[in-house]
Design an enzyme around this catalytic site. Structure first.
Site, PDB file in Angstrom:
ATOM      1  N   GLY A 156     -40.907  26.133  55.916  1.00 51.75           N
ATOM      2  CA  GLY A 156     -42.050  25.071  55.549  1.00 51.75           C
ATOM      3  C   GLY A 156     -40.593  24.905  54.668  1.00 51.75           C
ATOM      4  N   SER A 214     -39.158  26.374  61.980  1.00 51.38           N
ATOM      5  CA  SER A 214     -39.786  27.912  61.446  1.00 51.38           C
ATOM      6  C   SER A 214     -38.776  28.154  61.933  1.00 51.38           C
ATOM      7  CB  SER A 214     -41.010  28.118  61.460  1.00 51.38           C
ATOM      8  OG  SER A 214     -41.380  29.364  61.174  1.00 51.38           O
ATOM      9  N   GLU A 438     -46.555  34.342  55.416  1.00 47.54           N
ATOM     10  CA  GLU A 438     -47.289  33.484  56.256  1.00 47.54           C
ATOM     11  C   GLU A 438     -48.778  34.096  56.541  1.00 47.54           C
ATOM     12  OE1 GLU A 438     -44.189  32.649  60.225  1.00 47.54           O
ATOM     13  OE2 GLU A 438     -45.684  33.959  59.742  1.00 47.54           O
TER      14      GLU A 438
END
Length: 875
Positions: A156, A214, A438
């Site tokens: 992001g 993404s 992540e």
């Protein structure tokens, strides 16, 4: 005031505020833990932040004084508030995601402005400065010539958009000339390179909690340049597609974009062909009501056409995708009798039939393959009914393997369409867009591999800049106080180290011919890796897991299902079924991959993590062989809200990616260099000297080449002259010998045959005659017979008779030109030609009408020289 002056003044103010100490001493004081120095640091920070109205003017964070997370954060926030999204941080460019379109920030005029600027670094910070610097490095041909643009950041943060801007920039500035190729060819290359993006994003990107677009795979794009630095092609390398998303989407997230594009952009005719009525709901398409910018089906179709995917091939692709969606609605009922296969739920029978029709396979065989597995017992095959969980797993496996092979086929097709022949390009600029770091509520093998890739990139940055720069200063003898930075080597040793690591234990467990046990694997990890400080366990958790302390923070990974994902087994009966498909594309995908099908035992020596590790190592080898340029993308808020800056979110990313340490080193470097010269001046002088050296080398080389060519030309000329001279001498010698033979023969003949009879005919008009030696006459003249003696008057009379001259005085004239030319010749002007019949005469023919004015040369000169004496002249 220049940036160098700003740095000097900032450093000067630092010295004065600290009682005249240098910046190096000030940094050493900052790093100490004494309360008095901490109070002093706090005062420095407050003094710096007091000028809040000037914070947005710091376009390079090395000008910040003092360098702390607080001061860096305040400067970035001030610039973000005035809509300035790029800031230099030493060797790195920091990019803040605005989460909304910014007009004219990436326009064609802005590209040309940065491309044509003599010194782009003097302009405002922009991603185009990084792009132009890499492009000029290729033009300068200074090793290493190849360049890599490493775009990093968490999910992001804007990595995909930044990569898209870089590709657009190079497609514009490196393909805008028609010097070598026609403009149509240039536009075709540019369009195909850019059109690879929409297809890759449609099939490889998805909407997640942290990012609407993404990237669920990593890609390294090589933009290929010829010797004129013009864009002639590109190639794409991909890494670890998250194919599990096809059949399993995390809560509040979506599947890949292409499925939603089909649902929202298909015509009524296409929906009918794909068996997708409006009222149908698909289990594998959650959050279908959400609309995002990437749901643009027509843009994907347009890109496919530009890349050469015809209408028939498109129809086959979308049929396969529609068949995958129908598989998602196939569910199985549970039975108490394990000896019988599971039955389909009543509403699933229609979905299975649709899936079989779209995949062009027999429905009954598809039904059997999903419910019954084939086991090998020696040379015999045994059919075993599958449980409900096994049936669902085989259904998911079928969908994932189809989608993964389709994605790989698309990548190959794109490369075949845009990749240039190896003979036409010599350098490249690589753009790396890899998944961001992540950390979700549930993390499994996919997140472990993604975070491992980010660890490798962070190590590359640390090794290339932070560690290498400081080692270079020490080797050059500069007084240097090392700046502490976070080295993640221990974390990499934990994940990939040898002989014992998370990956090695995971692979070992995956290759065992038995069902995996999450608790057993956790016990082995705890036993073998307990000495590494980067791994820990929550002993009170009921779910088996392990926690890794990454450079960007701690992440807990769930062990359940990790071994099965690492095995990535594909039942061979499913592959055999797909090879029988009447869909030519689907048949091609799995027929070409026949040699890669795992054995019937479901075991494969190549696991997911080993394959990913090998591909990542090849990528790192490419990065180490190129000149890297770093762009750190920062996500200003977790909710992707436009122009919203959350300090907590940003400060975590700054600390995780080592921005503050980078600024520390860069600022300290500038301080040391300021004692001798300014960095910009040194760089300018270095480039000037390099340019002069290159120019001198080029001059010497050109001079050497020209001298060599001149010497070769002179040698060739001399050789040719000698050969020609030798040939002439040989020819003249042959002529002399021939003339001597002829003269000797003629004299002998004249002595032997002094008197001969000749035939003479009548000539109507007198002519002027010049005497030739006897035996030479003009051909085809009327003839007479007369007596001739060898000398004196009789010789003259014989000449007259041979020329058929009347015996009247005054009507003829016979003379020789021996006095002037030393030659004797006959010149005749009758209309006919004269032929002298002479017995055994070797000389029969002569020139019919020789030129009276020019000299006789060559063979005649040699032959007739001094044949008559001067006393033989007659009037």
């Amino acid at each position: 005031m220049s940036s160098a002056d700003d740095r000097g003044n900032v450093n000067g103010r630092a010295g004065r505020r600290n009682g005249g100490t240098t910046v190096k001493e000030f940094i050493q004081k900052v790093q100490s833990c004494q309360p008095s120095l901490n109070d002093s640091l706090e005062g420095e920070i407050q003094a710096f932040l007091f000028k809040e109205d000037l914070l947005h003017t710091y376009d390079d964070l090395t000008k910040v004084n003092p360098v702390t997370p607080t001061t860096v954060l305040k400067c970035l926030q001030a610039r973000y508030n005035v809509r300035v999204f790029y800031t230099h941080a030493g060797c790195t460019l920091v990019a803040l995601n605005p989460f909304q379109p910014i007009p004219d920030l990436y326009s064609l005029d802005v590209m040309k402005e940065y491309h044509c600027a003599p010194q782009p670094q003097e302009f405002k910070p922009h991603i185009f400065i990084v792009a132009e610097e890499a492009y000029r490095n290729v033009q300068s041909q200074l090793a290493p010539v190849n360049q890599s643009l490493v775009v990093s950041g968490e999910s992001g943060a804007g990595k995909t958009w930044t990569s898209r801007c870089l590709m657009k920039y190079y497609a514009t500035v490196a393909a805008s000339s028609s010097l070598v190729k026609s403009q149509d060819t240039v536009e075709r290359i540019e369009r195909r390179v850019l059109d690879s993006n929409p297809i890759m994003e449609a099939f490889g990107n998805a909407c997640t909690l942290r990012n609407n677009n993404s990237s669920r795979f990593g890609k390294y794009i090589q933009l290929q340049l010829d010797r004129f630095q013009l864009l002639v092609g590109a190639s794409v390398q991909t890494y670890l597609l998250e194919k599990t998303r096809v059949a399993c989407q995390p809560a509040n997230e979506r599947n890949f974009h292409i499925f939603y594009q089909m649902m929202k952009g298909a015509t009524e005719e296409q929906r009918k062909e794909w068996k997708m009525p409006h009222e149908q709901h698909f289990m594998w398409l959650p959050n279908a009501e959400k609309t995002i910018e990437e749901d643009c089906f027509h843009e994907t179709l347009k890109a496919m056409i530009h890349l050469g995917i015809n209408t028939e091939r498109q129809r086959q692709i979308f049929q396969v995708l529609a068949g995958i969606l129908q598989l998602g609605n196939v569910n199985f009922s549970s039975l108490t009798d394990e000896s019988k296969p599971c039955d389909l739920e009543e509403q699933s029978k229609d979905f299975l039939q649709r899936a079989a029709e779209l995949l062009c396979v027999p429905a009954d065989e598809l039904h059997t393959c999903l419910r019954v597995m084939t086991l090998k017992a020696g040379k015999q095959s045994v059919l075993k009914p599958c449980t409900q969980a096994e049936c669902s797993m085989r259904r998911d496996c079928l969908a994932k393997v189809i989608y993964a092979q389709l994605f790989e086929w698309l990548v190959t097709l794109i490369n075949n369409s845009i990749c240039a022949d190896s003979s036409t390009w010599c350098n490249f600029i690589g753009v790396l867009d890899v998944y961001g770091f992540e950390c979700f509520q549930v993390n499994n093998l996919e997140q472990l591999c993604i975070n491992y890739a980010n660890e490798k990139l962070q190590q590359h940055f640390v090794a290339h800049y932070l560690r290498a720069q400081q080692d270079e200063y020490v080797s050059e003898g500069l007084q240097w106080s090392f700046v502490k930075y976070q080295d993640n080597q221990s974390c990499l040793d934990l994940i990939e180290g040898s002989p014992i690591s998370v990956f090695s234990l995971l692979n070992e467990e995956s290759r065992l011919n038995r069902a995996s046990d999450a608790k057993t694997l956790r016990v082995r990890l705890e036993k073998e890796l307990s000495d590494n400080a980067n791994i820990s366990w929550d002993k009170f958790s009921k779910v088996p897991h392990f926690t890794v302390a990454h450079y960007a923070g701690k992440v807990s990974y769930q062990i359940q299902g990790m071994v099965e994902k690492n095995k990535d087994p594909v039942p061979p009966e499913l592959i055999s079924l797909l090879q029988k498909s009447n869909n030519s594309l689907l048949h091609q995908l799995f027929t070409d991959k026949e040699t890669e099908i795992p054995t019937t035992k479901g075991l494969s020596k190549v696991t997911v993590v080993s394959k990913f590790k090998n591909s990542l190592e090849r990528l790192m080898m490419i990065l180490h062989s190129t000149t890297p340029h770093y762009t750190r993308c920062i996500k200003p808020n977790p909710d992707c809200q436009p122009l919203t800056f959350k300090k907590e979110e940003v400060i975590m990313q700054l600390e995780a990616c080592g921005i503050v340490e980078t600024i520390h080193i860069s600022a300290a470097v500038l301080t040391h260099l300021a004692l001798f010269s300014q960095l910009d001046l040194l760089e300018e002088q270095r480039k000037k000297i390099q340019s002069q050296c290159a120019f001198t080398i080029q001059c010497c080389w050109l001079r050497y080449q020209r001298c060599r060519r001149h010497a070769r030309r002179q040698s060739a000329t001399l050789i040719q002259a000698v050969v020609r001279s030798w040939l002439v001498r040989k020819q003249v010698q042959r002529w002399n010998r021939a003339a001597a033979v002829i003269q000797n023969t003629w004299r002998k003949w004249r002595v032997r045959f002094g008197k001969n009879m000749y035939h003479l005919s009548h000539i109507q008009e007198p002519v002027t005659v010049r005497g030739w030696p006897m035996g030479l006459a003009l051909a085809s003249a009327p003839s007479i017979t007369m007596s001739l003696t060898a000398t004196g008057f009789q010789k003259v009379m014989s000449v007259m008779a041979s020329l058929n001259l009347p015996s009247r005085r005054g009507e003829y004239k016979v003379k020789t030109n021996q006095c002037t030319q030393e030659l004797a010749s006959i010149r005749a002007q009758p209309k006919g030609s004269v032929k002298l019949h002479c017995q055994r005469s070797p000389l029969l023919y002569a020139d019919r009408q020789p030129d009276l004015k020019r000299e006789v040369t060559g063979f005649n000169e040699i032959l007739l020289e001094k044949t008559l004496r001067p006393d033989e002249i007659l009037q």
